[in-house]
Write a protein that holds these residues in place. Structure first.
Motif, mmCIF file in Angstrom:
data_model
loop_
_atom_site.group_PDB
_atom_site.id
_atom_site.type_symbol
_atom_site.label_atom_id
_atom_site.label_comp_id
_atom_site.label_asym_id
_atom_site.label_seq_id
_atom_site.Cartn_x
_atom_site.Cartn_y
_atom_site.Cartn_z
ATOM 1 N N LEU A 46 81.891 52.985 -15.937
ATOM 2 C CA LEU A 46 81.934 53.758 -17.015
ATOM 3 C C LEU A 46 81.387 53.303 -18.334
ATOM 4 C CD1 LEU A 46 82.611 57.171 -17.394
ATOM 5 C CD2 LEU A 46 84.993 56.521 -17.712
ATOM 6 N N PHE A 47 82.045 52.275 -18.663
ATOM 7 C CA PHE A 47 81.644 51.803 -19.900
ATOM 8 C C PHE A 47 80.213 51.268 -20.124
ATOM 9 C CE2 PHE A 47 86.280 50.060 -20.509
ATOM 10 C CZ PHE A 47 86.734 51.180 -21.156
ATOM 11 N N ILE A 48 79.722 50.653 -18.864
ATOM 12 C CA ILE A 48 78.296 50.275 -18.752
ATOM 13 C C ILE A 48 77.509 51.603 -18.963
ATOM 14 C CG2 ILE A 48 76.488 49.495 -17.068
ATOM 15 C CD1 ILE A 48 78.510 47.553 -16.049
ATOM 16 N N SER A 49 77.919 52.990 -18.202
ATOM 17 C CA SER A 49 77.038 54.029 -18.042
ATOM 18 C C SER A 49 77.109 54.678 -19.689
ATOM 19 C CB SER A 49 77.554 54.746 -17.279
ATOM 20 O OG SER A 49 77.457 54.315 -15.978
ATOM 21 N N ILE A 50 78.291 54.586 -20.393
ATOM 22 C CA ILE A 50 78.296 55.142 -21.482
ATOM 23 C C ILE A 50 77.545 54.218 -22.687
ATOM 24 C CG2 ILE A 50 79.957 55.743 -23.578
ATOM 25 C CD1 ILE A 50 81.846 56.462 -21.498
#
Length: 399
Positions: free
Chosen positions: A323-327
């Motif tokens: 999720l962090f990578i995507s954001i």
């Protein structure tokens, strides 16, 4: 937080994941901005033209140089245009003819340009420098036996392509050999119709362009454009004209724009497919990376489960990585879309004269960010599923 620390364990892999998401979001934002810009530009061009109805043969757009069939033409166009103008609801009825022609200065190689035949004294043509074309009397009501004035207008792109300015002489014709025998004087520069074609444009008096392209035999034109006294009568006048001339297609501005979009459906679908592929690849990259990371750290996960960490807390830490990578990738993609859109706009403006073709707005940016979050959630779900298959005791025994 453990999820953030894990991002720095393999910096290269994390960076590649961010780039993958970033490229997917950039593709999505740029395509959505292009679609929005094309619609806005198309509507603005039609609005600026102050025309309300378009009569043509089989469905074609203004780039009819690609369609040479006579089915794409309106025959007896002078007579039909005069009949339309007789309607008290009609203010202007103007025939328009488009073809690719060859033009060049003396001693230079011929170049293909977009030729446009129109009533150069009408409301469509405005002059930015030089003078308007003299009134053509080549067509005298039944035959083309009047004098040839041999004057043309060029747009800024054609002036640059042909290295000409007001007062210069060019050669132009439907074929290269024909071009060498027809001489015209450039009397002015006009960009008022440049948005109708991606190519450099040379504007001819309508009857002279008919003659040099062979469309005088049947008094043919690509279309007739109509301006009404009251735009609110557009639908009724369209229906009346359609009933009077069933062999042709009459469209309002909105219908005409929709037809253009349909005719370019293949390119739209192709661009959409590329964006979908980019999103799928970005999502797959993150999911595969997360699963690979879990596989490398199964023993660590088994130990965490044995010492009391719940599956939910482990899944939360590992799942938040995706999720962090995507954001991060989504935000980076949105921020980079701004200069990329500006660069594309500048290139398009230089080539076509269209200004602000890509329109970035808040809704499109929110769409890009939402897609990044969805990619992150999908990777989180994949992580939770994979964690559910890991048995802690089997991992502990292998330590």
């Amino acid at each position: 937080m453990l999820a953030i620390k894990n991002l720095f364990r393999n910096k290269l892999r994390t960076l590649l994941n961010i780039i993958g998401v970033m490229l997917a979001i950039i593709s999505l934002v740029i395509l959505a901005s292009l679609g929005s810009g094309l619609l806005d530009t198309g509507e603005q061009v039609l609005k600026d033209s102050s025309m309300h109805l378009w009569m043509k043969g089989r469905p074609v757009d203004l780039k009819t140089q690609y369609i040479q069939s006579s089915q794409a033409r309106i025959s007896d166009v002078h007579q039909i245009s005069t009949q339309i103008l007789a309607d008290p609801r009609v203010n202007v009825s103007t025939p328009l003819l488009t073809e690719i022609v060859y033009a060049h200065k003396e001693g230079e190689d011929p170049k293909a340009v977009f030729g446009l035949g129109v009533d150069t004294g009408g409301p469509l043509v405005t002059i930015s420098s030089g003078a308007p074309i003299s009134t053509s009397t080549l067509y005298n009501g039944s035959t083309y036996d009047g004098p040839f004035i041999s004057e043309v207008l060029v747009d800024s792109r054609a002036a640059h392509l042909l290295s000409v300015e007001v007062g210069d002489t060019i050669f132009a014709g439907k074929t290269i050999s024909d071009a060498r025998n027809r001489q015209f004087k450039v009397v002015g520069i006009s960009d008022s119709l440049s948005t109708f074609s991606l190519n450099a444009m040379v504007i001819f008096p309508f009857p002279e362009f008919q003659l040099i392209t062979g469309n005088h035999y049947h008094d043919s034109a690509s279309m007739i454009i109509v301006r009404l006294n009251d735009v609110n009568t557009a639908e009724q006048v369209k229906n009346d004209l359609q009933e009077q001339y069933p062999e042709y297609q009459v469209s309002t501005n909105r219908e005409f724009l929709n037809n253009i979009i349909k005719q370019n459906g293949f390119f739209i679908v192709s661009a959409f497919s590329i964006v979908i592929l980019a999103i799928v690849m970005g999502t797959s990259l993150i999911i595969l990376t997360m699963l690979l990371s879990l596989n490398e750290r199964k023993k660590e996960i088994g130990i965490l489960q044995v010492v009391g960490f719940s599956r939910l807390s482990i899944a939360r830490n590992f799942g938040f990585e995706g999720l962090f990578i995507s954001i991060i990738g989504g935000i980076s993609g949105i921020l980079l879309s701004v200069p990329i859109a500006e660069i594309i706009n500048q290139v398009v403006k230089r080539i076509t004269g269209l200004d602000e073709l890509l329109v970035l707005d808040t809704k499109i940016m929110l769409l890009g960010f939402s897609m990044a979050v969805i990619i992150g959630l999908l990777s989180t779900l994949a992580t939770i599923w994979r964690l559910s298959t890991i048995k802690p005791m089997e991992q502990i025994r292998s330590v």
